[in-house]
Write a protein that holds these residues in place. Structure first.
Motif, PDB file in Angstrom:
ATOM      1  N   TRP A 120      76.748  23.905  81.367  1.00  0.00           N
ATOM      2  CA  TRP A 120      77.645  22.823  81.752  1.00  0.00           C
ATOM      3  C   TRP A 120      78.610  23.252  82.838  1.00  0.00           C
ATOM      4  N   ARG A 121      79.247  22.240  83.415  1.00  0.00           N
ATOM      5  CA  ARG A 121      80.278  22.399  84.435  1.00  0.00           C
ATOM      6  C   ARG A 121      81.417  21.456  84.078  1.00  0.00           C
ATOM      7  N   VAL A 122      82.649  21.960  84.111  1.00  0.00           N
ATOM      8  CA  VAL A 122      83.840  21.155  83.846  1.00  0.00           C
ATOM      9  C   VAL A 122      84.769  21.299  85.043  1.00  0.00           C
ATOM     10  N   ALA A 123      85.135  20.173  85.674  1.00  0.00           N
ATOM     11  CA  ALA A 123      86.027  20.184  86.841  1.00  0.00           C
ATOM     12  C   ALA A 123      87.484  20.247  86.396  1.00  0.00           C
ATOM     13  N   LEU A 124      88.268  21.064  87.103  1.00  0.00           N
ATOM     14  CA  LEU A 124      89.708  21.157  86.879  1.00  0.00           C
ATOM     15  C   LEU A 124      90.402  20.779  88.182  1.00  0.00           C
ATOM     16  N   THR A 125      91.250  19.781  88.125  1.00  0.00           N
ATOM     17  CA  THR A 125      91.964  19.324  89.329  1.00  0.00           C
ATOM     18  C   THR A 125      93.461  19.226  89.032  1.00  0.00           C
ATOM     19  N   ASP A 126      94.229  19.061  90.070  1.00  0.00           N
ATOM     20  CA  ASP A 126      95.685  18.880  89.947  1.00  0.00           C
ATOM     21  C   ASP A 126      96.337  19.974  89.116  1.00  0.00           C
ATOM     22  N   ILE A 127      96.091  21.216  89.479  1.00  0.00           N
ATOM     23  CA  ILE A 127      96.645  22.358  88.748  1.00  0.00           C
ATOM     24  C   ILE A 127      98.138  22.475  89.070  1.00  0.00           C
ATOM     25  N   SER A 128      98.976  22.322  88.066  1.00  0.00           N
ATOM     26  CA  SER A 128     100.414  22.494  88.268  1.00  0.00           C
ATOM     27  C   SER A 128     101.058  23.283  87.125  1.00  0.00           C
TER      28      SER A 128
END
Length: 150
Positions: A120-128
């Motif tokens: 699988w692949r899990v996207a991570l965005t908006d890292i703050s």
């Protein structure tokens, strides 16, 4: 009590400003933690099987961290990995992971095609800030990720 060595007024301000500027980039480059885990739905189909995880920096186009483990055979979490300080702000990441399931064939210890080893692949965005991501076992959402583990 702090003691200050007496400099000319302008020199001490310049020194203070230089020290603050020098400290700025160090603080800005510190990363956030990622805790990545699988819930109990992984236990029945994959308990006791090897799992490999890679944190892929999409912005840079490279794997920045990897880890290996074994899926729990009896209780949740099925697996859990922590990547300390690995996430930087203003970047996009994917978590790539595969389980060495060898359904219907395959080679022990190598990442085989999706229908043989679950991946699988899990996207991570908006890292703050630091993230905790828990995933469920969903074979319909698989994506080929073997190239991250070569």
């Amino acid at each position: 009590m702090a003691h200050m060595i007496s400099f000319a007024r302008g020199a001490s301000c310049t020194l203070t400003a230089a020290l603050l500027l020098a400290a700025g980039p160090v603080l800005a480059s510190e990363g956030h933690d990622l805790t990545f885990s699988g819930d109990g739905t992984f236990v029945a189909p994959h308990g006791g099987q090897a799992i490999q995880v890679a944190l892929y920096d999409v912005t840079a186009g490279e794997v920045v961290a990897t880890d290996v483990g074994t899926v729990s055979a009896d209780e949740p979490p099925a697996f859990s990995f922590t990547f300390t300080g690995a996430l930087k702000e203003d970047r996009l990441y994917d978590v790539h992971y595969w389980i060495d399931s060898n359904f219907g064939g395959g080679s022990e210890g190598s990442c085989d095609p999706v229908n043989v080893d679950h991946q699988w692949r899990v996207a991570l965005t908006d890292i703050s800030e630091s993230l905790t991501v828990e995933v469920i076992h969903d074979p319909a959402e698989q994506a080929p990720v073997c190239t991250s583990f070569e």
